[in-house]
Design a protein around this motif. Structure first.
Motif, short mmCIF file in Angstrom:
data_model
loop_
_atom_site.label_atom_id
_atom_site.label_comp_id
_atom_site.label_asym_id
_atom_site.label_seq_id
_atom_site.Cartn_x
_atom_site.Cartn_y
_atom_site.Cartn_z
N MET A 1 0.85 -1.19 0.00
CA MET A 1 0.00 0.00 0.00
C MET A 1 0.89 1.25 0.00
SD MET A 1 -2.92 1.12 2.76
CE MET A 1 -3.77 -0.44 2.58
N ASP A 2 0.60 2.21 -0.89
CA ASP A 2 1.43 3.41 -0.94
C ASP A 2 1.12 4.32 0.24
OD1 ASP A 2 -0.43 5.84 -2.01
OD2 ASP A 2 -1.09 3.92 -2.85
N GLN A 3 2.06 5.28 0.51
CA GLN A 3 1.97 6.12 1.70
C GLN A 3 0.72 7.00 1.68
OE1 GLN A 3 4.25 6.00 4.43
NE2 GLN A 3 2.48 7.04 5.26
N PHE A 4 0.37 7.54 0.53
CA PHE A 4 -0.80 8.42 0.45
C PHE A 4 -2.07 7.67 0.85
CE2 PHE A 4 -4.48 9.92 -1.97
CZ PHE A 4 -4.57 11.22 -1.49
N THR A 5 -2.24 6.45 0.35
CA THR A 5 -3.43 5.66 0.68
C THR A 5 -3.47 5.34 2.17
OG1 THR A 5 -3.39 4.67 -1.53
CG2 THR A 5 -4.71 3.56 0.14
N LEU A 6 -2.30 5.01 2.72
CA LEU A 6 -2.22 4.71 4.15
C LEU A 6 -2.58 5.95 4.98
CD1 LEU A 6 -1.52 2.45 6.13
CD2 LEU A 6 0.86 3.18 6.04
N ASN A 7 -2.05 7.10 4.59
CA ASN A 7 -2.39 8.34 5.28
C ASN A 7 -3.89 8.59 5.23
OD1 ASN A 7 0.34 8.78 5.68
ND2 ASN A 7 0.55 10.24 4.00
N LEU A 8 -4.46 8.40 4.05
CA LEU A 8 -5.88 8.66 3.86
C LEU A 8 -6.73 7.75 4.74
CD1 LEU A 8 -7.44 10.62 2.04
CD2 LEU A 8 -7.72 8.74 0.40
#
Length: 589
Positions: A1-8
């Protein structure tokens, strides 16, 4: 999972939790909207108070300011913590015993004056609006990086979330939301600090790691940091500057803390006076968890940044433009971090151009000036996990924590603004016959307007989050703190004295701020930056609170000494608030 998706996912889950709590704890009466029905458990209230207290300034900005200035900015720690103790001992229990909903209501009843109440409302609005700018600034910084939006878009998202749970829930919803926010923010703050302390010193407790020996250098961390900084022309990290100004700023933060209306009203939510004292004690425990960690976060982050810029030490070469780490590239997109290769050598020299001997060293090595041209202090804590190359879930957690800190305090401030308008102006001055349903509607509408104003002001703040907040503390120190203290501990203080004292403190302090800061809210400017040549007697605007407080006290006592004393029933009221029930009978024995 990329960082942006995880942050979201992490940030979205935390927002869903806050809104869910607000719907569950929706206020159905003015008592629940203003004071959560005065039925909150002291431990719960202590945790909510800690979240209300530890704003974006504490979570996002304070460690950054400590990191780049060092010991001198420990005044934030000493002033805010000491001020909370002052509030807990001298104000909170007595105000709870008085049994009202808001600070202006206490002022109006204690000084038997509608004018005093209105002036207190004006002071509250000026303080709270100034304070909330810092929260919106912090929310915008966090959003701009972790959700990859502009700071303006971030402010709009944050405002929407606050609007939903604050307008729906009032103090009841905000209280339980703040409990969740405290848990999120303290976990988010401490986990990266533990990782970084382990990396640098092998000690898992950041506060102890700050004084531990670094295996890589064989020296204590602070000794290593001092050596690096002085080699680059900066002052020693552990050396303070002007002790007079440090003391003045600490005092401003202390007495300003004790006069903050959005924190004081938290003590109106518990069932008994004893519970107010217990709430204060528990809140101090919860606050200490972050405040004992912040100095270590600041020092370790400064060390990591310095070694990032000089990976082979000062005697080696600076980092190359193409060698900058990933976190540097991602934060550069926000505009809050920027480098410029001034001499075209392909490397980024980071040093203090005005430091002793640095002009000669720069000429010898061909440097053309400090090439780390922008490093917004407010990004440091948020960037810390990336700087230390921690796992993606930690980075997402720090995003949620930063937003929790900003939103929790923003909600408390907005409630204070809303209560002052609906309860202390509309209900008490303009329309005493308004129904409870009508008053609740006015409270929610005024909160919506306050959120809109706070969002607009947050787009172009006059400084870093902690600096803007410091202005609010100075205003509270100069206005409400003296009035509350005199109202509790002086039976002779009357309505004309208190009213004119508040007016004098507010006018003089605001005049100083606007005279020596210039005009607020000029896009792209930091109005708190280095205008020292214009300061009166060398006193920065953020340090002016105690001067305003002295003026308030002086005017109040001068006026009250030449005017009629308060009525006998008011003097008896003051004595009953200050002296425990049954104390007179016990002394008579």
């Amino acid at each position: 999972m990329d960082q942006f998706t995880l942050n979201l996912l992490v940030v979205g889950a935390s927002f869903a939790l806050y809104i869910g709590i607000a719907i569950w704890a929706r206020a159905g009466s003015t008592s629940e909207f203003y004071a959560a029905g005065q039925g909150v458990n002291p431990v719960i209230n202590g945790m909510a108070t800690a979240a209300d207290w530890m704003s974006a300034a504490s979570f996002i900005s304070m460690a950054g300011l400590i990191a780049f200035v060092g010991y001198s900015n420990s005044t934030f720690l000493m002033g805010w913590t000491g001020g909370y103790v002052l509030m807990a001992m001298l104000l909170a229990p007595y105000l709870r015993k008085f049994g009202k909903y808001t600070v202006p209501e206490f002022v109006g009843d204690r000084y038997y004056s509608t004018s005093a109440r209105v002036v207190a409302v004006i002071c509250l609005l000026v303080i709270s609006v100034t304070y909330v700018i810092g929260q919106m600034t912090g929310a915008g910084v966090a959003f701009s990086r972790f959700l990859e939006v502009t700071s303006t878009q971030g402010l709009l998202i944050a405002s929407t979330v606050v609007f939903i749970y604050a307008v729906l829930g009032g103090m009841k919803g905000i209280t339980y939301t703040q409990v969740a926010q405290y848990i999120v923010l303290i976990v988010a703050y401490t986990i990266p600090a533990v990782f970084i302390s382990l990396q640098l010193t092998g000690n898992p407790i950041p506060g102890l790691g700050l004084f531990s020996t670094m295996p890589s250098t064989g020296e204590p961390l602070l000794v290593t940091l001092n050596g690096l900084l002085t080699d680059l022309g900066f002052s020693e990290y552990t050396t303070g500057n002007n002790p007079w100004l440090m003391a003045l700023f600490t005092l401003s933060l202390m007495i300003g803390t004790a006069g903050l209306p959005h924190v004081i009203i938290r003590f109106f939510t518990v069932p008994k006076v004893a519970d107010a004292r217990w709430s204060a004690g528990w809140a101090l425990v919860f606050i200490a968890l972050l405040y004992l960690t912040a100095p270590a976060v600041g020092a370790m982050a400064r060390l990591n940044i310095t070694t990032t810029m000089w990976p082979n030490g000062v005697e080696g070469e600076a980092v190359g433009v193409d060698e900058l780490p990933d976190w540097f590239q991602t934060w550069s997109v926000t505009g809050l971090l920027k480098v410029e290769d001034k001499n075209g050598d392909g490397r980024i020299q980071y040093y203090n151009e005005a430091g002793p001997g640095m002009a000669e060293l720069a000429a010898e090595r061909g440097w053309a000036g400090n090439e780390l041209v922008t490093f917004n202090r407010d990004i440091l804590v948020l960037a810390n996990p990336e700087i230390a190359q921690l796992p993606g879930w930690v980075i997402a957690l720090i995003a949620a924590g930063g937003l929790a800190a900003a939103l929790s305090t923003a909600a408390g401030l907005l409630l204070a603004i809303s209560s002052a308008i609906s309860h202390d102006l509309v209900k008490s001055v303009f329309n005493p016959n308004i129904t409870e349903k009508g008053e609740l509607l006015v409270a929610r509408i005024s909160m919506a307007f306050a959120i809109t104003l706070a969002t607009w002001l947050g787009i172009n703040p006059p400084g870093f989050a902690a600096q803007v907040v410091a202005l609010a503390f100075g205003l509270a120190a100069a206005t409400l703190f003296p009035t509350l203290m005199m109202g509790i501990f002086s039976k002779r203080m009357n309505a004309p004295g208190a009213t004119l004292g508040m007016v004098a403190g507010l006018v003089v302090t605001c005049a100083y701020l606007f005279t020596y800061l210039g005009v607020f809210f000029i896009p792209g400017t930091n109005m708190l930056a280095n205008n020292a040549d214009n300061w009166l007697f060398g006193i920065p605007p953020t340090h002016f609170g105690p001067i305003g407080a002295l003026i308030n006290f002086g005017v109040a006592y001068a006026v009250s000494s030449v005017t009629a004393p308060p009525p006998k029933e008011i003097q008896d009221l003051v004595e009953s608030v200050r002296i425990p029930r049954g104390a007179g009978a016990a002394l008579a024995k």
